[in-house]
Design a protein around this motif. Structure first.
Motif: not given
Length: 305
Positions: A209-213, A215-224, A227-241
């Protein structure tokens, strides 16, 4: 006797994919109480460690935290406590294996409480040994890595627990990149009727997931954080089924953000308007498990006795 309380933390960015993460403190706590029973002049320490919530719980992390603090203090000639019998007791309202940093909160509390208890018994202060807050934090991380309860050292979780607030970190460098306060009025935590410990997680799946994470991390850096929390959550749900519909239902019901915390099993939900809480609770009531209403913690680890 010394008592220290450390908060849980909820994930904004899981660091397993990239080594960079983000988390914020929440008002669920591990409390550690430490006191010296007796001592003499021989070279040894005996630690009696116990979880008051779960008497049968493995205390390996607590035991190692005690040993590491003792070894650190023994580097100082003026520290004259030997053959110590030490009692350490913990209480927790953080569900273990939920992805809410129970291990980081426990190590922070135990290290801090044991350090102060031993110094108090020796008639010394932290100034005498020059052990900083960062030293306390790192002792707990080193113990967690050695015991194997973390993959990356969990510097994001540990620093959010120790210092409070919202931390964005480089876990491998153990460096705080950004530090913010959390001003959301409420945090809802949904915990399914199962646990998923980090040590059991599929690391290879998460690293894809690294390239997509990023993107989520850049949202965190920009203090959003939303979007960071939500995108990260969907990505890891997909990876961990794991079930991302829980987050979707919370978002549709008015949540500002919702996503998996850590590697699960908990989901954290940010709410900025109290009128939305009942609707979110109703939407999630169809899922078996617990729903905890709490708040952000911007204070971190504190000595309470």
């Amino acid at each position: 006797m010394v008592k220290v309380r450390s908060p849980a933390s909820a994930t904004v960015i899981n660091a397993i994919s990239t080594g960079k993460g983000s988390a914020f403190g929440i008002k669920l706590y591990v409390t550690a109480e430490a006191y010296v029973l007796d001592y003499d002049t021989s070279e040894n320490i005996e630690a009696i460690c116990e979880s008051l919530d779960s008497p049968d719980m493995d205390t390996s992390l607590m035991d190692l935290c005690v040993r590491m603090v003792y070894d650190r203090l023994n580097e100082y000639d003026d520290f004259n406590l030997k053959n110590i019998r030490l009692k350490v007791e913990t209480k927790s309202d953080i569900p273990p294996g939920s992805g809410l940093s129970s291990s980081s909160a426990a190590s922070n509390s135990v290290v801090y409480a044991v350090l102060l208890a031993l110094l108090e018994e020796a008639g010394m202060t932290r100034d005498d040994v020059q052990i900083t807050d960062e030293d306390i934090l790192n002792i707990g991380i080193d113990a967690s890595l050695e015991v194997g309860v973390t993959k990356t050292g969990s510097y994001d979780d540990a620093s959010a627990s120790f210092y409070g607030g919202w931390k964005i970190t480089d876990n491998y460098e153990r460096k705080i990149l950004h530090d913010y306060l959390i001003d959301y009025s409420k945090v809802l935590i949904y915990i399914p009727n199962k646990s998923l410990y980090t040590a059991q997680s599929d690391v290879n799946a998460m690293k894809t997931l690294a390239p997509l994470v990023e993107i989520a991390f850049s949202n965190a850096i920009n203090k959003n954080i939303e979007q960071a929390l939500t995108l990260n959550g969907f990505l890891y749900c997909a990876a961990l089924n794991l079930d991302s519909q829980i987050s979707m239902d919370a978002l549709k019901s008015g949540a500002n953000a919702a996503g998996l915390s850590g590697t699960g099993s908990a989901y954290s939900i940010l709410v900025d308007d109290s009128k939305d809480i009942d609707e979110i609770k109703s939407a999630l009531s169809k899922y078996p498990g617990r729903l905890i209403e709490t708040e952000p913690d911007n204070e971190g680890s504190v000595v309470i006795k």
